[in-house]
Design a protein around this motif. Structure first.
Motif, mmCIF file in Angstrom:
data_model
loop_
_atom_site.group_PDB
_atom_site.id
_atom_site.type_symbol
_atom_site.label_atom_id
_atom_site.label_comp_id
_atom_site.label_asym_id
_atom_site.label_seq_id
_atom_site.Cartn_x
_atom_site.Cartn_y
_atom_site.Cartn_z
ATOM 1 N N ILE A 1 -1.522 13.866 2.579
ATOM 2 C CA ILE A 1 -0.186 13.468 3.009
ATOM 3 C C ILE A 1 -0.214 11.982 3.311
ATOM 4 N N ALA A 2 0.639 11.240 2.638
ATOM 5 C CA ALA A 2 0.657 9.782 2.792
ATOM 6 C C ALA A 2 1.869 9.351 3.601
ATOM 7 N N GLU A 3 1.598 8.705 4.721
ATOM 8 C CA GLU A 3 2.649 8.080 5.520
ATOM 9 C C GLU A 3 2.788 6.642 5.039
ATOM 10 N N VAL A 4 3.984 6.290 4.581
ATOM 11 C CA VAL A 4 4.166 4.976 3.962
ATOM 12 C C VAL A 4 5.308 4.219 4.619
ATOM 13 N N GLU A 5 5.238 2.910 4.524
ATOM 14 C CA GLU A 5 6.276 2.056 5.099
ATOM 15 C C GLU A 5 7.422 1.808 4.134
ATOM 16 N N GLN A 6 7.135 1.888 2.832
ATOM 17 C CA GLN A 6 8.169 1.597 1.832
ATOM 18 C C GLN A 6 7.988 2.512 0.631
ATOM 19 N N LEU A 7 9.096 3.103 0.171
ATOM 20 C CA LEU A 7 9.093 3.938 -1.027
ATOM 21 C C LEU A 7 9.883 3.232 -2.114
ATOM 22 N N VAL A 8 9.258 3.044 -3.276
ATOM 23 C CA VAL A 8 9.913 2.344 -4.376
ATOM 24 C C VAL A 8 9.988 3.255 -5.596
ATOM 25 N N GLU A 9 10.725 2.825 -6.575
ATOM 26 C CA GLU A 9 10.888 3.621 -7.782
ATOM 27 C C GLU A 9 9.667 3.496 -8.697
ATOM 28 N N ILE A 10 9.524 4.459 -9.570
ATOM 29 C CA ILE A 10 8.416 4.463 -10.518
ATOM 30 C C ILE A 10 8.503 3.220 -11.409
ATOM 31 N N GLY A 11 7.391 2.518 -11.536
ATOM 32 C CA GLY A 11 7.341 1.306 -12.344
ATOM 33 C C GLY A 11 7.426 0.027 -11.538
ATOM 34 N N GLU A 12 7.805 0.151 -10.264
ATOM 35 C CA GLU A 12 7.913 -1.054 -9.434
ATOM 36 C C GLU A 12 6.564 -1.533 -8.915
ATOM 37 N N ILE A 13 5.546 -0.678 -8.984
ATOM 38 C CA ILE A 13 4.185 -1.098 -8.625
ATOM 39 C C ILE A 13 3.414 -1.313 -9.920
ATOM 40 N N ALA A 14 2.940 -2.506 -10.135
ATOM 41 C CA ALA A 14 2.163 -2.784 -11.340
ATOM 42 C C ALA A 14 0.906 -1.935 -11.351
ATOM 43 N N PRO A 15 0.541 -1.360 -12.486
ATOM 44 C CA PRO A 15 -0.633 -0.474 -12.548
ATOM 45 C C PRO A 15 -1.899 -1.100 -11.971
ATOM 46 N N GLU A 16 -2.091 -2.394 -12.189
ATOM 47 C CA GLU A 16 -3.315 -3.049 -11.711
ATOM 48 C C GLU A 16 -3.305 -3.247 -10.192
ATOM 49 N N ASN A 17 -2.168 -3.031 -9.542
ATOM 50 C CA ASN A 17 -2.080 -3.183 -8.094
ATOM 51 C C ASN A 17 -2.191 -1.865 -7.333
ATOM 52 N N ILE A 18 -2.300 -0.771 -8.046
ATOM 53 C CA ILE A 18 -2.388 0.541 -7.401
ATOM 54 C C ILE A 18 -3.786 0.742 -6.822
ATOM 55 N N HIS A 19 -3.844 1.094 -5.550
ATOM 56 C CA HIS A 19 -5.123 1.354 -4.900
ATOM 57 C C HIS A 19 -5.509 2.830 -4.959
ATOM 58 N N THR A 20 -4.548 3.727 -4.754
ATOM 59 C CA THR A 20 -4.790 5.169 -4.862
ATOM 60 C C THR A 20 -3.833 5.751 -5.895
ATOM 61 N N PRO A 21 -4.348 6.306 -6.990
ATOM 62 C CA PRO A 21 -3.469 6.931 -7.983
ATOM 63 C C PRO A 21 -2.772 8.161 -7.406
ATOM 64 N N GLY A 22 -1.545 8.375 -7.850
ATOM 65 C CA GLY A 22 -0.732 9.457 -7.319
ATOM 66 C C GLY A 22 -1.296 10.849 -7.522
ATOM 67 N N ILE A 23 -2.248 11.028 -8.427
ATOM 68 C CA ILE A 23 -2.823 12.348 -8.667
ATOM 69 C C ILE A 23 -3.485 12.908 -7.415
ATOM 70 N N TYR A 24 -3.882 12.025 -6.502
ATOM 71 C CA TYR A 24 -4.553 12.474 -5.281
ATOM 72 C C TYR A 24 -3.576 12.816 -4.151
#
Length: 228
Positions: free
Chosen positions: A186-209
């Protein structure tokens, strides 16, 4: 698309008495503080907590500790929490202290599906009593088993609707590895954005987890204020 929870109470509704939880953060940095408060309010008990430390007396995991909701803590540091120290010394709580690097590797291995590994940390100390020892290239190592948990509570600065996460600065402590090692994350986050707004190279944890996302505002308290 991941489940976007509407409240912290809904996010933790599956956590029952006796559950094991990994809780991200280092001191008060990067802790999922609202998820912890929701656990306090739900009054679940007999919890096993895996975390670097137990926060401070009046915030973070210290709230669960104060309410006697924790049965066992697996950590690397007692830290600034006087109640943690008191309960540990009085035998009110079971404490397993592990060298910090070993704790991190036990969690990482659990998330990677590696059941155990050998480490030199602890060899020749009480930690090695009863452990399997082996010699590799002239050096003695002891066997350590991996860690997993029923739930992982983590904190990120940003998530998209697929659950891809970005952490802010030193919140990249135990959060990324714990995200991989819980049966339900369960991820507690400060900001929720739409798909594609996070560049793939900037992702720290892939959503599969990630299983659930909950958006909330954090107080971000300071553990120890130092001024000059």
């Amino acid at each position: 698309m991941k489940t976007i929870e509407k409240s912290f109470e809904e996010a933790i509704q599956d956590v029952e008495d006796g559950a094991s939880l990994m809780v991200g953060g280092f001191g008060l940095v990067g802790i999922p503080e609202n998820l912890i408060v929701a656990l306090v309010e739900k009054k679940v008990n007999q919890l096993t907590i895996i975390s670097n430390n137990c926060g401070v007396d009046d915030w973070g995991l210290g709230l669960l500790l104060r309410n006697k909701q924790i049965k066992k803590i697996i950590a690397s540091y007692v830290g600034e929490n006087k109640e943690f120290e008191r309960q540990a010394l009085s035998g009110e709580i079971e404490v397993e202290l592990i060298p910090q690097g070993t704790l991190a590797e036990k969690i990482r291995a659990g998330g990677a599906g590696i059941p155990a590994f050998y480490t030199p940390a602890g060899v020749g100390t009480v930690l090695a009593e009863g452990r399997e020892l082996r010699n590799f290239q002239g050096k003695t190592y002891m066997l350590e088993e991996a860690l997993t948990a029923d739930f992982s509570f983590i904190r990120a600065a940003k998530a998209d609707r697929m659950g891809n996460l970005v952490y802010n600065k030193t919140a990249q402590n135990f959060n990324p590895m714990m995200a991989t090692a819980g049966k339900i994350t369960i991820a507690e986050v400060e900001q929720l954005v739409e798909i594609g707004e996070i560049a793939p190279e900037n992702i720290h944890t892939p959503g599969i987890y990630v299983n659930k996302i909950i958006v909330g505002r954090q107080e971000k308290r300071i553990e120890r204020l130092t001024t000059s």
